[in-house]
Structures are given as structure tokens and as C-alpha cells.
Scaffold this motif. Structure first.
Motif, PDB file in Angstrom:
ATOM      1  N   ASP A 132       9.212  23.880  -2.917  1.00 11.47           N
ATOM      2  CA  ASP A 132       8.295  22.589  -1.935  1.00 11.47           C
ATOM      3  C   ASP A 132       8.231  23.138  -0.737  1.00 11.47           C
ATOM      4  O   ASP A 132       6.679  23.115  -0.160  1.00 11.47           O
ATOM      5  CB  ASP A 132       9.325  21.537  -0.778  1.00 11.47           C
ATOM      6  CG  ASP A 132       9.376  20.686  -2.654  1.00 11.47           C
ATOM      7  OD1 ASP A 132       8.593  20.540  -2.939  1.00 11.47           O
ATOM      8  OD2 ASP A 132      10.424  20.331  -2.267  1.00 11.47           O
ATOM      9  N   ILE A 156       5.231  15.799   0.533  1.00 11.44           N
ATOM     10  CA  ILE A 156       4.115  16.934   0.538  1.00 11.44           C
ATOM     11  C   ILE A 156       2.876  15.911   0.478  1.00 11.44           C
ATOM     12  O   ILE A 156       2.021  16.488   1.134  1.00 11.44           O
ATOM     13  CB  ILE A 156       3.870  18.227  -0.758  1.00 11.44           C
ATOM     14  CG1 ILE A 156       5.600  18.691  -0.334  1.00 11.44           C
ATOM     15  CG2 ILE A 156       2.964  18.860  -0.565  1.00 11.44           C
ATOM     16  CD1 ILE A 156       5.831  20.124  -1.402  1.00 11.44           C
ATOM     17  N   SER A 196       4.169  23.398   0.502  1.00 11.42           N
ATOM     18  CA  SER A 196       3.593  22.912   1.482  1.00 11.42           C
ATOM     19  C   SER A 196       2.684  24.619   2.528  1.00 11.42           C
ATOM     20  O   SER A 196       2.024  23.907   2.987  1.00 11.42           O
ATOM     21  CB  SER A 196       4.760  22.662   3.025  1.00 11.42           C
ATOM     22  OG  SER A 196       5.668  21.835   2.412  1.00 11.42           O
ATOM     23  N   ILE A 224       5.873  17.716  -6.950  1.00 14.29           N
ATOM     24  CA  ILE A 224       6.070  17.786  -6.053  1.00 14.29           C
ATOM     25  C   ILE A 224       6.661  16.662  -5.224  1.00 14.29           C
ATOM     26  O   ILE A 224       6.497  15.922  -5.457  1.00 14.29           O
ATOM     27  CB  ILE A 224       4.484  18.377  -5.221  1.00 14.29           C
ATOM     28  CG1 ILE A 224       3.845  17.123  -4.984  1.00 14.29           C
ATOM     29  CG2 ILE A 224       4.286  19.696  -5.365  1.00 14.29           C
ATOM     30  CD1 ILE A 224       2.475  17.139  -4.025  1.00 14.29           C
ATOM     31  N   GLU A 225       7.169  16.968  -3.608  1.00 15.14           N
ATOM     32  CA  GLU A 225       8.614  15.875  -2.788  1.00 15.14           C
ATOM     33  C   GLU A 225       7.705  15.319  -2.670  1.00 15.14           C
ATOM     34  O   GLU A 225       6.593  15.253  -1.898  1.00 15.14           O
ATOM     35  CB  GLU A 225       9.170  17.530  -2.689  1.00 15.14           C
ATOM     36  CG  GLU A 225      10.475  17.648  -2.503  1.00 15.14           C
ATOM     37  CD  GLU A 225      11.544  16.522  -3.827  1.00 15.14           C
ATOM     38  OE1 GLU A 225      11.001  15.688  -3.143  1.00 15.14           O
ATOM     39  OE2 GLU A 225      12.293  17.726  -4.734  1.00 15.14           O
ATOM     40  N   ARG A 239      14.767  23.717  -5.357  1.00 14.59           N
ATOM     41  CA  ARG A 239      13.260  23.158  -5.768  1.00 14.59           C
ATOM     42  C   ARG A 239      13.293  22.862  -3.799  1.00 14.59           C
ATOM     43  O   ARG A 239      11.335  23.297  -3.313  1.00 14.59           O
ATOM     44  CB  ARG A 239      13.948  22.023  -5.859  1.00 14.59           C
ATOM     45  CG  ARG A 239      13.349  20.282  -5.362  1.00 14.59           C
ATOM     46  CD  ARG A 239      11.873  20.430  -6.478  1.00 14.59           C
ATOM     47  NE  ARG A 239      11.277  19.772  -6.211  1.00 14.59           N
ATOM     48  CZ  ARG A 239      10.325  18.222  -6.732  1.00 14.59           C
ATOM     49  NH1 ARG A 239      11.188  18.550  -8.161  1.00 14.59           N
ATOM     50  NH2 ARG A 239       9.591  17.789  -6.582  1.00 14.59           N
ATOM     51  N   ASN A 240      13.866  23.433  -2.964  1.00 12.99           N
ATOM     52  CA  ASN A 240      13.454  23.269  -1.680  1.00 12.99           C
ATOM     53  C   ASN A 240      12.637  24.370  -1.365  1.00 12.99           C
ATOM     54  O   ASN A 240      11.757  24.533  -0.908  1.00 12.99           O
ATOM     55  CB  ASN A 240      14.825  23.752  -0.959  1.00 12.99           C
ATOM     56  CG  ASN A 240      14.422  23.872   0.918  1.00 12.99           C
ATOM     57  OD1 ASN A 240      14.869  24.234   1.048  1.00 12.99           O
ATOM     58  ND2 ASN A 240      14.195  22.913   1.096  1.00 12.99           N
TER      59      ASN A 240
END
Length: 199
Positions: free
Chosen positions: A50, A114, A54, A110-111, A46-47
Motif C-alpha cells: 500500500d 488509496i 501511495s 488497493i486499500e 500488505r502495508n
């Protein structure tokens, strides 16, 4: 192995497979590294995703600021802004499938950090648009709608041109990125300037 190299390959893989289709094991194989090396730079899948999203949103941010702060006439700033977007696609074609996937929310989503990047990019576009001599009815324009129109038109037309499907009555650019993007860039720029601006 650098973080940038991992991001570049992951961008390509996420564009092709989506979030759920990407296996960290397969990514490590493709990179010819131990999976632990990926986790050295990114805490989890997930990181990594992201950071890919970004990095795409923030592409050419300095050039956008230079356009905004230049002494160019307002319409020329707008043209350069659109040109910068098509140049970004030309240099990073994986933007198209990643953008379309996120816009359609087909994948993970998205987190929370973002949207801040999206907002900052929209502020730059808004500042360029507000320098134009806008028609009265567009002085309160929805800038998200305008951004969606720009991204949607360019992305969709590019995708139609690159598809292996045989589409009738579509201009033939021989799948040449430069020709496709120059054409749609000029089209969307002229349509929007004619629609938005007083003579």
C-alpha cells in the motif's frame, strides 16, 4: 537501512513480480538485511504494498499544484501536466507495470485509503482541464475516462516501444526513454487539445 531504500527496492520487486510473487524473505535477502528490519517500518507485506502504491500516486504532487496555480495560459498548463506525467515515468519506470497491474486488477487490489490519493490527484487534473475553452459536448466530460485515456495511451505506447517483441510498422526510437516519452507526450497532448477545445 532507511525506509526509503526498502520502498525503492520493494517498488522494483512488486513491479517485476506482483504482490503474490514477492516473498518478504527474498526481499530481505535482496536488501541484505534481516526481515525484522522490514517489519520495523511496515507491519506486513500488505502495508508495504500500500505504501508503494501511495508513494507512486503522490509523486510530483507539489509540481502539479504549481502548474495549476501558475499564470500560464490554460493550454500550456495542460501540456505541462502531461509532460510532468511522462517525466515521472522517465524517472520511475516501475510505475508502468504497477499501474497496469492495478488498473487491470490482476493482483491484490488497493486499500481503501488509496482511492483518496487518486481522488486528490484527479481534482488537480480536473481543475487544469476546466480552465480550457472546452467544446460544449465536453463540458461534462468524465474525468476518470480522460485520466484513463492519458495514462492508458502513454503507458501502452511506452510498453510497446520497450517490448523485446519485434513489432512491424512501429516508429523506431531505439528503446530510448526520452525519445519515446517525448513523442507520445506530444501526440496525446495535441490529440486531446484538438478534440476538447474550441479553436
Amino acid at each position: 537501512m532507511t525506509k526509503k531504500r526498502i520502498l525503492d527496492v520493494a517498488t522494483e520487486e512488486f513491479a517485476t513480480l506482483g504482490y503474490s510473487g514477492l516473498s518478504m524473505n527474498k526481499l530481505a535477502e535482496k536488501l541484505k538485511i534481516n526481515k525484522a528490519m522490514i517489519y520495523y517500518y511496515f507491519k506486513d507485506k500488505r502495508n508495504l504494498y500500500d505504501e508503494v502504491i501511495s508513494s507512486i500516486i503522490e509523486l510530483n504532487e507539489e509540481e502539479k499544484k504549481e502548474i495549476l496555480n501558475s499564470s500560464l495560459e490554460a493550454k500550456e498548463k495542460f501540456k505541462r501536466y502531461i509532460k510532468l506525467y511522462t517525466k515521472t515515468i522517465s524517472n520511475n519506470p516501475n510505475i508502468i507495470p504497477l499501474t497496469l497491474r492495478e488498473m487491470a486488477n490482476f493482483d491484490l487490489g488497493i486499500e481503501n485509503n488509496i482511492p483518496n490519493s487518486i481522488e486528490q490527484e484527479l481534482v488537480l487534473m480536473k481543475q487544469i482541464i476546466l480552465q480550457l475553452n472546452l467544446k460544449e459536448k465536453y463540458k461534462d466530460i468524465d474525468f476518470y475516462e480522460l485520466k484513463a485515456m492519458i495514462i492508458g495511451t502513454i503507458s501502452s505506447y511506452y510498453s510497446m516501444q520497450k517490448t523485446p517483441l519485434k513489432l512491424s510498422n512501429i516508429k523506431d526510437f531505439d528503446k530510448n526513454d526520452t525519445k519515446i516519452l517525448n513523442y507520445v507526450e506530444e501526440f496525446i497532448t495535441n490529440i486531446l487539445l484538438d478534440a476538447l477545445c474550441e479553436n
